[in-house]
Scaffold this active site. Structure first.
Site, short mmCIF file in Angstrom:
data_model
loop_
_atom_site.label_atom_id
_atom_site.label_comp_id
_atom_site.label_asym_id
_atom_site.label_seq_id
_atom_site.Cartn_x
_atom_site.Cartn_y
_atom_site.Cartn_z
N LYS A 133 64.06 17.63 67.34
CA LYS A 133 63.27 18.53 66.51
C LYS A 133 61.85 18.57 67.06
CE LYS A 133 61.04 18.62 61.99
NZ LYS A 133 61.00 17.97 60.66
N GLY A 144 55.79 17.26 52.70
CA GLY A 144 55.47 16.28 51.67
C GLY A 144 54.82 16.83 50.42
N ALA A 161 60.90 20.96 55.34
CA ALA A 161 59.58 20.64 54.79
C ALA A 161 59.26 21.42 53.52
CB ALA A 161 58.48 20.91 55.81
N GLY A 162 58.69 20.71 52.57
CA GLY A 162 58.17 21.34 51.38
C GLY A 162 59.12 21.39 50.19
N ASN A 194 63.19 15.01 53.40
CA ASN A 194 62.80 13.61 53.53
C ASN A 194 62.11 13.13 52.26
OD1 ASN A 194 62.45 11.10 54.56
ND2 ASN A 194 61.17 11.66 56.29
N THR A 195 60.83 13.50 52.09
CA THR A 195 60.06 13.01 50.95
C THR A 195 60.72 13.28 49.59
OG1 THR A 195 58.10 13.56 52.25
CG2 THR A 195 57.74 12.99 49.95
#
Lengths: 255, 255, 255, 255
Positions: free
Chosen positions: A96, A157, A183-184, A205-206
């Site tokens: 990535k 995040g 993301a987001g 992830n987060t």
């Protein structure tokens, strides 16, 4: 089935690693998510710095495809160097490309992302490019030959969800390679929404690692991706301004 | 487990009937949804009008709890009369009070809804009240003793999703009886969102029956409700304005 | 006062031309808007093609600063050629770099926009760069030395308003040159919103020219820009989840 | 011109009082807003409690129409009593019925609002009813004969703006009396939006009084109301999914 380069996946959920409180929690979340792809920041690994812990010490990584990211790179050259390190350590099925251009938003640098993608494609990597939701930039990346584009829903995040579904929809509509929303994402509804818009997969992830109960959230996200994908395939109803009876009683005499 | 009056449900998805192209499609959607509660408009049934078809002719209704609604009523008295008809036909485990006050939006009439709920509670019905998302009206209904409140996400059949998550959240936060989000859901993300906000369940009709593939959409909604519920229980991350690295690399030397 | 390159403006509203039903309507809208900057597509002018009408035949252009745009260009070289044509015709106080990279969304091409901006800056033009709302791309343009960045609120002519206020806010927060929100504005509230977020100005075309009453809409936009700017300077209240009495009566005995 | 009962107004902005840091700031904000209607909470006045200061001591109230509100009332009877007190003090040209049903959201109680409106209409008051955005409740109030309905954009003092433009639009579309959007406005764009949707006016308090610079914000709101009203009258463009050139160059040869 989701196909990226030479790989085929049943699950459309990619999961980040390295942010969990413990290896045990991480493994539980991985299991609950039923993911087939694990991502990680090369620069956080002991393949980059021997003093770092191995986030996969208790994980049987042979069961997964590994997607190292080049987080920490600010130039194409740095990204390439990081990617090669992962390859050398035999931890790189796909890469990535992540080249950050703004410290406050961690949004990607369009120019360095294009350059890094081009360089890594020439080296024979299977390249997934993390990008903003700029519609033309996504096209430029596809024209280079990336194996997937990864537009962000919102900055990394933040958990803000899909700020601009409009751009995302155009990117998806025009794309001939998989679109993985990255993301987001903050909650299951966001994951479902991305999939309903026609995304081929999402990377989280987060939203999982920092949830109060990561294992349960991983399961929630698994179902959300499934729900969104089925919803996309099933074809949702059009939106209307005026109501229409879902229990129609027109033509019936009054009680 | 979801408890409404004397009943306990594993599934948090209630499904409407009577709008499908065929009994076969309806039965497939019911099966795919794994719902335990079927709703229907009494006035569309042959218990109300003998010339009407029986929408359940090929469905084993004994496996479900039946939730007739009073659609078509414009006054409390009409609603009560419709409810009693369902009870007399032995097709009324619970009743959904639906008294429409606007032909264009099919939004409920607050006064007649309150009156009908009060009258039906006195008659011993298990009452679920379809209401706007007016926060104080929901409280008034709870004070009467309704067994569940059913605020609309958006007007019936519009598929606009949750227009006012703010009011919904306040209704849920204050409620001591189940809150079932009813009407306006358009796609799985909407169902997931309602559940993430803490709703106890959702009721769907058009979003499934009018989808291009109702059976697949029913499955999508089942997963969406599961995803949203798990997400609610798992505790989502806070939203942030600035990004935070999900693959943190702070403190690392530059490559 | 708004300063762009060597120019200073009292009005923060730039107005497009060439799309009105008649020269008379255009002149009325220009007057009502109180704009000081007129934009136009060079390729639609008789300076480019002698058979084209002169959209300014009845307008005293000496009263305005002229901002030709390079619409129709798909490469930097085309954009430069168009800009030089405007300069040669003495119709170029500033130039708006517009290099489209997508026929469906008319969104700009990041790479060609950067290249065109660089080339035109070297030639001594006062450059305003039309760009997507990509935060890092805006930074890249500023680093080149453009005199203003012009992120789009939404694709040209859609009237969708500010789809991504988040990116816009970051662009504005980081910018040391004026940020002029360009494209996608649909109604006065959108113009006010852009200005409240701290934009230095807005550029409008379709929202005025295609309104039912262009002259009145031009006046509306003038007030909206004024409202938004004053609102930005005045400092709005924070948003709250719970209510607080605006007619507080706490501590008072009940009636 | 805005007509409510026997009164006609040029300004469509009603301004709250009693929340400013000083009488001087209040007077400056009043002047900057160019309002013709001042509202105030009777229970905060010395007509209710002699120990209270007179918020109008330095204001020439004869220049304004006075709109006392019944804030603090939780029942219709209390509201009526408060209104009569204002009338007795000769400070009541019109009355704003405000009966709160929820301490956390300060949202109005539909039943008591209906009752209070009915009672005050019978007493000959010019009644403006503060209500939620429940579409049918607004209709019920109109049927009683109220002189204006005042649906909230969002709960009082939250500054959340127009949470549900959909309901607002339906209320406006159906109404034969003025619709004044009241409560929840946070910034000029919100005021403009309400007016664009066709509202006849807005009532503001916290958004102005608690802004960093109340006088400037009052001016901003004046322009925003003007902008929104003109925008409504001018007829905005339709929203589109695909872009359309605002500087069309179709049919032109490439440069």
């Amino acid at each position: 089935m989701l196909k990226i380069g030479p790989y085929t996946f049943r699950s459309r959920l990619f999961l980040g690693t390295g942010k969990y409180d413990s290896a045990e929690t991480q493994n539980k979340a991985i299991a609950a998510s039923e993911t087939e792809v694990l991502t990680f920041a090369v620069r956080r690994m002991n393949i980059f710095d021997e003093t770092k812990p191995d986030p996969f010490e208790s994980t049987d990584v042979s069961k997964f495809k590994l997607l190292p990211n080049t987080a920490g790179a600010k130039t194409a050259e740095e990204a390439v160097r990081i990617a090669k390190m992962a390859k050398a350590a035999d931890m790189c099925d796909m890469v990535k490309v992540e080249v950050i251009g703004c410290d406050k938003t961690l949004l990607p640098d369009p120019i360095e992302t294009l350059r890094a993608s081009e360089m890594l494609l020439e080296e024979g990597f299977t390249v997934l490019a993390y990008t903003s939701d700029d519609v033309v930039l996504a096209r430029r990346l596809r024209e280079l030959g990336v194996h997937a584009v990864m537009p962000g829903a919102a900055p990394i995040g933040t958990g803000l969800g899909i700020i601009n579904p409009y751009n995302l929809q155009h990117i998806i509509e025009q794309s001939d390679v998989p679109v993985i929303v990255d993301a987001g994402i903050g909650s299951p509804k966001d994951a479902a929404y991305a999939m309903e818009l026609g995304a081929d997969g999402i990377l989280l992830n987060t939203a999982v690692s920092d949830a109060k109960d990561p294992e349960k959230m991983a399961a929630a996200m698994k179902y959300a991706v499934e729900a969104g994908r089925l919803g996309y395939e099933a074809g949702r109803i059009e939106k209307k301004f005026y109501a229409s009876a879902s229990s129609p009683t027109e033509g019936l005499s009054r009680v």
